[in-house]
Scaffold this motif. Structure first.
Motif, PDB file in Angstrom:
ATOM      1  N   SER A   1      35.888  52.564 -12.105  1.00  0.00           N
ATOM      2  CA  SER A   1      37.303  52.549 -11.717  1.00  0.00           C
ATOM      3  C   SER A   1      38.060  53.675 -12.399  1.00  0.00           C
ATOM      4  O   SER A   1      38.895  54.343 -11.772  1.00  0.00           O
ATOM      5  CB  SER A   1      37.941  51.202 -12.055  1.00  0.00           C
ATOM      6  OG  SER A   1      37.341  50.168 -11.300  1.00  0.00           O
ATOM      7  N   GLU A   2      37.767  53.908 -13.672  1.00  0.00           N
ATOM      8  CA  GLU A   2      38.428  55.009 -14.381  1.00  0.00           C
ATOM      9  C   GLU A   2      37.962  56.367 -13.830  1.00  0.00           C
ATOM     10  O   GLU A   2      38.738  57.305 -13.771  1.00  0.00           O
ATOM     11  CB  GLU A   2      38.170  54.912 -15.878  1.00  0.00           C
ATOM     12  CG  GLU A   2      38.945  53.788 -16.519  1.00  0.00           C
ATOM     13  CD  GLU A   2      38.808  53.749 -18.029  1.00  0.00           C
ATOM     14  OE1 GLU A   2      38.194  54.666 -18.626  1.00  0.00           O
ATOM     15  OE2 GLU A   2      39.329  52.780 -18.624  1.00  0.00           O
ATOM     16  N   ARG A   3      36.702  56.453 -13.427  1.00  0.00           N
ATOM     17  CA  ARG A   3      36.195  57.697 -12.832  1.00  0.00           C
ATOM     18  C   ARG A   3      36.923  57.972 -11.510  1.00  0.00           C
ATOM     19  O   ARG A   3      37.300  59.096 -11.212  1.00  0.00           O
ATOM     20  CB  ARG A   3      34.682  57.596 -12.629  1.00  0.00           C
ATOM     21  CG  ARG A   3      34.013  58.928 -12.413  1.00  0.00           C
ATOM     22  CD  ARG A   3      32.502  58.830 -12.521  1.00  0.00           C
ATOM     23  NE  ARG A   3      32.023  58.265 -13.767  1.00  0.00           N
ATOM     24  CZ  ARG A   3      32.030  58.862 -14.946  1.00  0.00           C
ATOM     25  NH1 ARG A   3      32.495  60.090 -15.051  1.00  0.00           N
ATOM     26  NH2 ARG A   3      31.572  58.264 -16.027  1.00  0.00           N
ATOM     27  N   ILE A   4      37.145  56.932 -10.718  1.00  0.00           N
ATOM     28  CA  ILE A   4      37.878  57.086  -9.456  1.00  0.00           C
ATOM     29  C   ILE A   4      39.328  57.476  -9.734  1.00  0.00           C
ATOM     30  O   ILE A   4      39.881  58.356  -9.067  1.00  0.00           O
ATOM     31  CB  ILE A   4      37.791  55.804  -8.604  1.00  0.00           C
ATOM     32  CG1 ILE A   4      36.362  55.636  -8.077  1.00  0.00           C
ATOM     33  CG2 ILE A   4      38.794  55.843  -7.451  1.00  0.00           C
ATOM     34  CD1 ILE A   4      36.096  54.314  -7.406  1.00  0.00           C
ATOM     35  N   ALA A   5      39.959  56.827 -10.709  1.00  0.00           N
ATOM     36  CA  ALA A   5      41.346  57.167 -11.057  1.00  0.00           C
ATOM     37  C   ALA A   5      41.456  58.641 -11.452  1.00  0.00           C
ATOM     38  O   ALA A   5      42.400  59.329 -11.051  1.00  0.00           O
ATOM     39  CB  ALA A   5      41.855  56.261 -12.179  1.00  0.00           C
ATOM     40  N   GLU A   6      40.494  59.129 -12.202  1.00  0.00           N
ATOM     41  CA  GLU A   6      40.503  60.536 -12.601  1.00  0.00           C
ATOM     42  C   GLU A   6      40.303  61.443 -11.394  1.00  0.00           C
ATOM     43  O   GLU A   6      40.955  62.485 -11.269  1.00  0.00           O
ATOM     44  CB  GLU A   6      39.419  60.803 -13.662  1.00  0.00           C
ATOM     45  CG  GLU A   6      39.319  62.237 -14.106  1.00  0.00           C
ATOM     46  CD  GLU A   6      40.565  62.777 -14.809  1.00  0.00           C
ATOM     47  OE1 GLU A   6      40.652  64.014 -14.955  1.00  0.00           O
ATOM     48  OE2 GLU A   6      41.456  61.998 -15.205  1.00  0.00           O
ATOM     49  N   ALA A   7      39.415  61.068 -10.483  1.00  0.00           N
ATOM     50  CA  ALA A   7      39.210  61.854  -9.264  1.00  0.00           C
ATOM     51  C   ALA A   7      40.488  61.893  -8.433  1.00  0.00           C
ATOM     52  O   ALA A   7      40.851  62.943  -7.883  1.00  0.00           O
ATOM     53  CB  ALA A   7      38.055  61.278  -8.445  1.00  0.00           C
ATOM     54  N   LEU A   8      41.188  60.782  -8.338  1.00  0.00           N
ATOM     55  CA  LEU A   8      42.457  60.745  -7.613  1.00  0.00           C
ATOM     56  C   LEU A   8      43.498  61.620  -8.303  1.00  0.00           C
ATOM     57  O   LEU A   8      44.208  62.385  -7.649  1.00  0.00           O
ATOM     58  CB  LEU A   8      42.971  59.308  -7.498  1.00  0.00           C
ATOM     59  CG  LEU A   8      42.228  58.416  -6.516  1.00  0.00           C
ATOM     60  CD1 LEU A   8      42.577  56.950  -6.760  1.00  0.00           C
ATOM     61  CD2 LEU A   8      42.548  58.820  -5.082  1.00  0.00           C
ATOM     62  N   ARG A   9      43.579  61.516  -9.626  1.00  0.00           N
ATOM     63  CA  ARG A   9      44.541  62.311 -10.387  1.00  0.00           C
ATOM     64  C   ARG A   9      44.308  63.803 -10.173  1.00  0.00           C
ATOM     65  O   ARG A   9      45.246  64.575 -10.041  1.00  0.00           O
ATOM     66  CB  ARG A   9      44.441  61.972 -11.877  1.00  0.00           C
ATOM     67  CG  ARG A   9      45.522  62.625 -12.733  1.00  0.00           C
ATOM     68  CD  ARG A   9      45.269  62.470 -14.221  1.00  0.00           C
ATOM     69  NE  ARG A   9      44.119  63.214 -14.694  1.00  0.00           N
ATOM     70  CZ  ARG A   9      44.070  64.550 -14.830  1.00  0.00           C
ATOM     71  NH1 ARG A   9      45.105  65.281 -14.504  1.00  0.00           N
ATOM     72  NH2 ARG A   9      42.980  65.141 -15.275  1.00  0.00           N
ATOM     73  N   ARG A  10      43.042  64.201 -10.073  1.00  0.00           N
ATOM     74  CA  ARG A  10      42.697  65.608  -9.874  1.00  0.00           C
ATOM     75  C   ARG A  10      42.729  66.033  -8.406  1.00  0.00           C
ATOM     76  O   ARG A  10      42.471  67.186  -8.091  1.00  0.00           O
ATOM     77  CB  ARG A  10      41.306  65.873 -10.459  1.00  0.00           C
ATOM     78  CG  ARG A  10      41.306  65.785 -11.971  1.00  0.00           C
ATOM     79  CD  ARG A  10      39.958  65.950 -12.637  1.00  0.00           C
ATOM     80  NE  ARG A  10      39.069  66.882 -11.986  1.00  0.00           N
ATOM     81  CZ  ARG A  10      37.745  66.896 -12.149  1.00  0.00           C
ATOM     82  NH1 ARG A  10      37.178  66.016 -12.955  1.00  0.00           N
ATOM     83  NH2 ARG A  10      37.001  67.772 -11.538  1.00  0.00           N
TER      84      ARG A  10
END
Length: 133
Positions: A79-88
């Motif tokens: 979930s944190e990896r996805i959040a980072e991908a979205l942020r970027r």
């Protein structure tokens, strides 16, 4: 129910606590991660991508044809990896994302579709995780 295209993200890291590198170990004639990607693709929802947390995962997955995004850092889970991908901005504009665990070799397309239906019915949620117990 009409389903919009949504990104199906498969967060993938090398350092599993119990079995490092398990996503690239063979399962039924192919790597675990590839088996999961094939099931995600079979759901027919939208783009399927790998969110690689390691150069070994990235190098192995890239030739398979799905987009691979390198998402590293102090990230505790998918979930944190996805959040980072979205942020970027790696996933483009989207209201809903499906997280398919990289080691969920038993995942069926119907389960992925059910997860999306639950998200669409909720209205408040934007991320659902499909996991196999």
């Amino acid at each position: 129910m009409s389903r919009p295209p949504v990104p199906l993200c498969v967060p993938a890291r090398w350092g599993a606590n119990r079995l490092p590198g398990k996503l690239l170990r063979e399962w039924q004639g192919r790597p675990v991660l590839r088996a999961v990607l094939e099931q995600a693709e079979a759901a027919g929802l939208g783009p399927v991508c790998v969110l690689a947390g390691d150069e070994r995962i990235e190098a192995a997955a890239r030739p398979w044809g799905w987009p691979v995004h390198r998402v590293e850092g102090d990230l505790r889970n998918g979930s944190e990896r996805i959040a980072e991908a979205l942020r970027r901005g790696l996933l483009g504009a989207c209201d809903v994302v499906i997280n398919v665990q990289g080691d969920a070799v038993g995942v069926q397309p119907a389960l992925i579709l059910a997860a999306l239906d639950a998200l669409l019915e909720d209205g408040e949620a934007g991320l659902g995780t499909v996991a196999i117990a």
